[in-house]
Design a protein around this motif. Structure first.
Motif, PDB file in Angstrom:
ATOM      1  N   ASP A 291       5.538  -7.278  -9.326  1.00  0.00           N
ATOM      2  CA  ASP A 291       6.283  -6.560  -8.288  1.00  0.00           C
ATOM      3  C   ASP A 291       6.470  -5.104  -8.686  1.00  0.00           C
ATOM      4  OD1 ASP A 291       6.570  -8.925  -6.880  1.00  0.00           O
ATOM      5  OD2 ASP A 291       8.637  -9.280  -7.525  1.00  0.00           O
ATOM      6  N   ILE A 292       6.859  -4.890  -9.930  1.00  0.00           N
ATOM      7  CA  ILE A 292       7.090  -3.530 -10.405  1.00  0.00           C
ATOM      8  C   ILE A 292       5.807  -2.714 -10.313  1.00  0.00           C
ATOM      9  CG2 ILE A 292       7.712  -2.127 -12.415  1.00  0.00           C
ATOM     10  CD1 ILE A 292       9.527  -4.491 -13.289  1.00  0.00           C
ATOM     11  N   ASP A 293       4.689  -3.297 -10.755  1.00  0.00           N
ATOM     12  CA  ASP A 293       3.410  -2.586 -10.714  1.00  0.00           C
ATOM     13  C   ASP A 293       3.056  -2.178  -9.286  1.00  0.00           C
ATOM     14  OD1 ASP A 293       3.135  -2.914 -13.438  1.00  0.00           O
ATOM     15  OD2 ASP A 293       1.819  -4.670 -13.273  1.00  0.00           O
ATOM     16  N   GLU A 294       3.242  -3.093  -8.352  1.00  0.00           N
ATOM     17  CA  GLU A 294       2.858  -2.826  -6.958  1.00  0.00           C
ATOM     18  C   GLU A 294       3.773  -1.806  -6.291  1.00  0.00           C
ATOM     19  OE1 GLU A 294       2.676  -5.096  -2.607  1.00  0.00           O
ATOM     20  OE2 GLU A 294       2.725  -6.309  -4.459  1.00  0.00           O
ATOM     21  N   TRP A 295       5.065  -2.005  -6.407  1.00  0.00           N
ATOM     22  CA  TRP A 295       5.984  -1.181  -5.613  1.00  0.00           C
ATOM     23  C   TRP A 295       6.271   0.164  -6.257  1.00  0.00           C
ATOM     24  CZ3 TRP A 295       9.360  -6.130  -5.137  1.00  0.00           C
ATOM     25  CH2 TRP A 295       8.682  -7.052  -4.330  1.00  0.00           C
ATOM     26  N   ALA A 296       6.183   0.246  -7.583  1.00  0.00           N
ATOM     27  CA  ALA A 296       6.336   1.551  -8.225  1.00  0.00           C
ATOM     28  C   ALA A 296       5.167   2.463  -7.853  1.00  0.00           C
ATOM     29  CB  ALA A 296       6.424   1.398  -9.737  1.00  0.00           C
ATOM     30  N   ALA A 297       4.041   1.860  -7.492  1.00  0.00           N
ATOM     31  CA  ALA A 297       2.865   2.639  -7.102  1.00  0.00           C
ATOM     32  C   ALA A 297       2.884   3.016  -5.628  1.00  0.00           C
ATOM     33  CB  ALA A 297       1.597   1.844  -7.410  1.00  0.00           C
ATOM     34  N   ALA A 298       3.869   2.529  -4.871  1.00  0.00           N
ATOM     35  CA  ALA A 298       3.905   2.786  -3.431  1.00  0.00           C
ATOM     36  C   ALA A 298       3.845   4.267  -3.072  1.00  0.00           C
ATOM     37  CB  ALA A 298       5.138   2.132  -2.803  1.00  0.00           C
ATOM     38  N   PRO A 299       4.596   5.165  -3.752  1.00  0.00           N
ATOM     39  CA  PRO A 299       4.536   6.581  -3.374  1.00  0.00           C
ATOM     40  C   PRO A 299       3.162   7.216  -3.561  1.00  0.00           C
ATOM     41  CG  PRO A 299       6.530   6.137  -4.636  1.00  0.00           C
ATOM     42  CD  PRO A 299       5.664   4.919  -4.752  1.00  0.00           C
ATOM     43  N   ASP A 300       2.303   6.559  -4.348  1.00  0.00           N
ATOM     44  CA  ASP A 300       0.956   7.095  -4.566  1.00  0.00           C
ATOM     45  C   ASP A 300      -0.033   6.624  -3.515  1.00  0.00           C
ATOM     46  OD1 ASP A 300       1.763   8.420  -6.912  1.00  0.00           O
ATOM     47  OD2 ASP A 300       1.468   6.605  -8.105  1.00  0.00           O
ATOM     48  N   THR A 301       0.378   5.719  -2.640  1.00  0.00           N
ATOM     49  CA  THR A 301      -0.493   5.267  -1.553  1.00  0.00           C
ATOM     50  C   THR A 301      -0.389   6.251  -0.394  1.00  0.00           C
ATOM     51  OG1 THR A 301       1.237   3.899  -0.529  1.00  0.00           O
ATOM     52  CG2 THR A 301      -0.126   2.868  -2.246  1.00  0.00           C
ATOM     53  N   PRO A 302      -1.298   6.168   0.578  1.00  0.00           N
ATOM     54  CA  PRO A 302      -1.227   7.108   1.707  1.00  0.00           C
ATOM     55  C   PRO A 302       0.099   7.014   2.468  1.00  0.00           C
ATOM     56  CG  PRO A 302      -3.344   5.956   1.684  1.00  0.00           C
ATOM     57  CD  PRO A 302      -2.476   5.274   0.670  1.00  0.00           C
ATOM     58  N   ALA A 303       0.700   8.156   2.729  1.00  0.00           N
ATOM     59  CA  ALA A 303       1.906   8.184   3.553  1.00  0.00           C
ATOM     60  C   ALA A 303       1.549   7.743   4.969  1.00  0.00           C
ATOM     61  CB  ALA A 303       2.500   9.580   3.571  1.00  0.00           C
ATOM     62  N   LEU A 304       2.510   7.163   5.674  1.00  0.00           N
ATOM     63  CA  LEU A 304       2.263   6.776   7.057  1.00  0.00           C
ATOM     64  C   LEU A 304       2.047   8.027   7.890  1.00  0.00           C
ATOM     65  CD1 LEU A 304       3.468   4.118   5.906  1.00  0.00           C
ATOM     66  CD2 LEU A 304       4.569   3.776   8.118  1.00  0.00           C
ATOM     67  N   ASP A 305       1.002   8.018   8.697  1.00  0.00           N
ATOM     68  CA  ASP A 305       0.741   9.181   9.534  1.00  0.00           C
ATOM     69  C   ASP A 305       1.543   9.099  10.835  1.00  0.00           C
ATOM     70  OD1 ASP A 305      -0.669   7.489  11.342  1.00  0.00           O
ATOM     71  OD2 ASP A 305      -2.584   7.909  10.365  1.00  0.00           O
ATOM     72  N   ASP A 306       1.470  10.143  11.631  1.00  0.00           N
ATOM     73  CA  ASP A 306       2.280  10.215  12.856  1.00  0.00           C
ATOM     74  C   ASP A 306       1.970   9.067  13.809  1.00  0.00           C
ATOM     75  OD1 ASP A 306       3.466  12.498  11.903  1.00  0.00           O
ATOM     76  OD2 ASP A 306       2.227  13.881  13.079  1.00  0.00           O
ATOM     77  N   GLU A 307       0.717   8.701  13.903  1.00  0.00           N
ATOM     78  CA  GLU A 307       0.343   7.611  14.809  1.00  0.00           C
ATOM     79  C   GLU A 307       0.946   6.287  14.352  1.00  0.00           C
ATOM     80  OE1 GLU A 307      -3.736   5.410  16.469  1.00  0.00           O
ATOM     81  OE2 GLU A 307      -3.853   7.370  15.463  1.00  0.00           O
ATOM     82  N   GLU A 308       0.919   6.033  13.039  1.00  0.00           N
ATOM     83  CA  GLU A 308       1.496   4.796  12.518  1.00  0.00           C
ATOM     84  C   GLU A 308       3.014   4.774  12.696  1.00  0.00           C
ATOM     85  OE1 GLU A 308      -1.612   3.697   8.912  1.00  0.00           O
ATOM     86  OE2 GLU A 308      -0.229   5.400   8.664  1.00  0.00           O
ATOM     87  N   LEU A 309       3.654   5.906  12.442  1.00  0.00           N
ATOM     88  CA  LEU A 309       5.099   5.980  12.615  1.00  0.00           C
ATOM     89  C   LEU A 309       5.497   5.753  14.071  1.00  0.00           C
ATOM     90  CD1 LEU A 309       5.857   9.029  10.299  1.00  0.00           C
ATOM     91  CD2 LEU A 309       6.498   6.651   9.882  1.00  0.00           C
ATOM     92  N   GLN A 310       4.721   6.324  14.981  1.00  0.00           N
ATOM     93  CA  GLN A 310       5.009   6.140  16.399  1.00  0.00           C
ATOM     94  C   GLN A 310       4.817   4.692  16.815  1.00  0.00           C
ATOM     95  OE1 GLN A 310       6.359   8.183  18.576  1.00  0.00           O
ATOM     96  NE2 GLN A 310       6.266   6.602  20.172  1.00  0.00           N
ATOM     97  N   ARG A 311       3.803   4.045  16.271  1.00  0.00           N
ATOM     98  CA  ARG A 311       3.566   2.645  16.601  1.00  0.00           C
ATOM     99  C   ARG A 311       4.716   1.770  16.097  1.00  0.00           C
ATOM    100  NH1 ARG A 311       2.830  -0.890  20.044  1.00  0.00           N
ATOM    101  NH2 ARG A 311       1.734  -2.795  19.425  1.00  0.00           N
ATOM    102  N   VAL A 312       5.248   2.065  14.915  1.00  0.00           N
ATOM    103  CA  VAL A 312       6.395   1.320  14.412  1.00  0.00           C
ATOM    104  C   VAL A 312       7.592   1.511  15.340  1.00  0.00           C
ATOM    105  CG1 VAL A 312       8.071   1.119  12.542  1.00  0.00           C
ATOM    106  CG2 VAL A 312       5.648   1.337  12.009  1.00  0.00           C
ATOM    107  N   GLU A 313       7.793   2.748  15.819  1.00  0.00           N
ATOM    108  CA  GLU A 313       8.891   3.012  16.754  1.00  0.00           C
ATOM    109  C   GLU A 313       8.748   2.152  18.009  1.00  0.00           C
ATOM    110  OE1 GLU A 313      11.594   5.607  16.878  1.00  0.00           O
ATOM    111  OE2 GLU A 313      11.316   5.089  14.775  1.00  0.00           O
ATOM    112  N   GLU A 314       7.555   2.096  18.540  1.00  0.00           N
ATOM    113  CA  GLU A 314       7.309   1.327  19.754  1.00  0.00           C
ATOM    114  C   GLU A 314       7.542  -0.162  19.509  1.00  0.00           C
ATOM    115  OE1 GLU A 314       3.329   2.446  20.597  1.00  0.00           O
ATOM    116  OE2 GLU A 314       3.861   4.434  21.390  1.00  0.00           O
ATOM    117  N   LEU A 315       7.079  -0.652  18.368  1.00  0.00           N
ATOM    118  CA  LEU A 315       7.256  -2.060  18.044  1.00  0.00           C
ATOM    119  C   LEU A 315       8.726  -2.405  17.834  1.00  0.00           C
ATOM    120  CD1 LEU A 315       4.226  -2.606  15.646  1.00  0.00           C
ATOM    121  CD2 LEU A 315       4.614  -3.804  17.811  1.00  0.00           C
TER     122      LEU A 315
END
Length: 354
Positions: A291-315
């Motif tokens: 868990d630590i390995d996976e989630w500590a690395a989260a900030p190094d993954t691609p940030a959510l883009d505007d389209e993804e953020l908007q889709r989450v809002e809609e959902l």
């Protein structure tokens, strides 16, 4: 690992932090003291520098374990603890909530004991633990200021809970210029976190938000699936079965956030929270080194883009496509002021008091 400031305190914390409620108690799985120490040190090795605990976690055991695990790294880490529950004079009944105590003489004595267990003369962040709004009077606020003046604290916060709600408390923290509000906040459970962010923006306040339960009790990291049998005593078992059943439907509708393997769903859940500028740090419930390995690395993954953020809002507006009731509604939110805070915020038309 990236870092963000706690309010305007000058204290910088890692974007992913270690919630030390997992050590010192068996609510999230049993482990030996050596295993707990190894988990803390593994988190430090993975770039996590903020460690969040409380005196009530294991009735002091969590603080003691942190103090031991980080003794040789004190200058490298940021420590935060909480006071406000009187476990010294009251027995713990399962997962039941203990009596709160906000008398400043008690707080002073409790905080001194916390420092002793942590093996330090100060903490970077001190939080009031689940205090009701009417309990935090001028005397308590003055005591918090004194801790800063004496160099025992660099930042102050208000940790809300144990269950979701507490709009009056979070708004009071912003009004009193607390550096941090800690609350349950995740993609599926956006109340009251979104409300606090809106309040911070409206007041142009320096208060930051700290998110706990970012994976919605095992849904967004897929550690609770239809095949999962929670062990007796597992803290996640407080959720009703219907809540998980509706949640599994929701999970299927946010899989687009995995972006063809660029990030796991658990990492995407953290990145969604980090998309808010007001978010200081996210505290997942680490159960294993994986868990630590996976989630500590989260900030190094691609940030959510505007389209993804908007889709989450809609959902979110569509309850993430769940076709069944989750057994919970707004009236289940906690309130210490008879529902006045929830009604004023437009969350519901009526609410029972806490």
């Amino acid at each position: 690992m990236n870092h963000r400031e706690l309010g305007g305190s000058g204290v910088e914390v890692s974007e992913v932090s270690f919630g030390a409620w997992v050590v010192g108690t068996d609510w999230w799985g049993d482990r030996t003291e050596e295993q707990a120490v190894e988990m803390v040190q593994h988190a430090l090795d993975r770039g996590i520098t903020y460690f969040d605990t409380s005196d009530v976690y294991g009735h002091g055991d969590s603080e003691r374990l942190l103090g031991r695990a980080l003794a040789e790294h004190r200058d490298e880490v940021v420590l935060g603890t909480k006071v406000g529950y009187d476990f010294y004079n009251n027995p713990q009944a399962g997962h039941g909530e203990l009596p709160k105590e906000l008398d400043v003489e008690y707080l002073d004595e409790a905080f001194e004991k916390s420092l002793d267990r942590l093996g330090t003369d100060h903490v970077e962040l001190l939080q009031l633990h689940n205090a009701n709004a009417d309990e935090v009077d001028e005397e308590v606020l003055e005591w918090l200021d004194q801790q800063r003046e004496q160099g025992r604290v660099d930042a102050i916060g208000w940790a809300l809970g144990p269950s979701i709600g507490w709009l009056a408390e979070g708004d009071a923290a912003v009004a009193h210029e607390f550096d941090v509000v800690q609350t349950v906040f995740n993609m599926f459970e956006q109340t009251p976190g979104r409300h606090f962010i809106e309040t911070i923006r409206a007041e142009n306040a320096d208060t930051s938000v700290m998110a706990r339960v970012p994976h919605s009790s095992g849904l967004l990291n897929e550690q609770v699936t239809p095949e999962t049998e929670l062990d007796e005593g597992d803290h996640r078992g407080h959720r009703p079965t219907a809540w998980y059943e509706a949640g599994w439907e929701k999970v299927e509708n946010v899989r687009f956030l995995e972006r063809d393997g660029a990030r796991t769903l658990g990492q995407a859940a953290i990145q969604w929270l980090l998309s808010f500028d007001e978010m200081a740090t996210v505290t997942p419930t680490f159960r294993t080194s994986d868990d630590i390995d996976e989630w500590a690395a989260a900030p190094d993954t691609p940030a959510l883009d505007d389209e993804e953020l908007q889709r989450v809002e809609e959902l979110y507006a569509e309850n993430f496509g769940a076709t069944q009731d989750d057994g919970m509604d707004a009236s289940d939110l906690r309130t210490s002021v008879g529902g006045e805070d929830l009604r004023d915020a437009g969350v519901l038309s009526s609410a029972a008091g806490d």
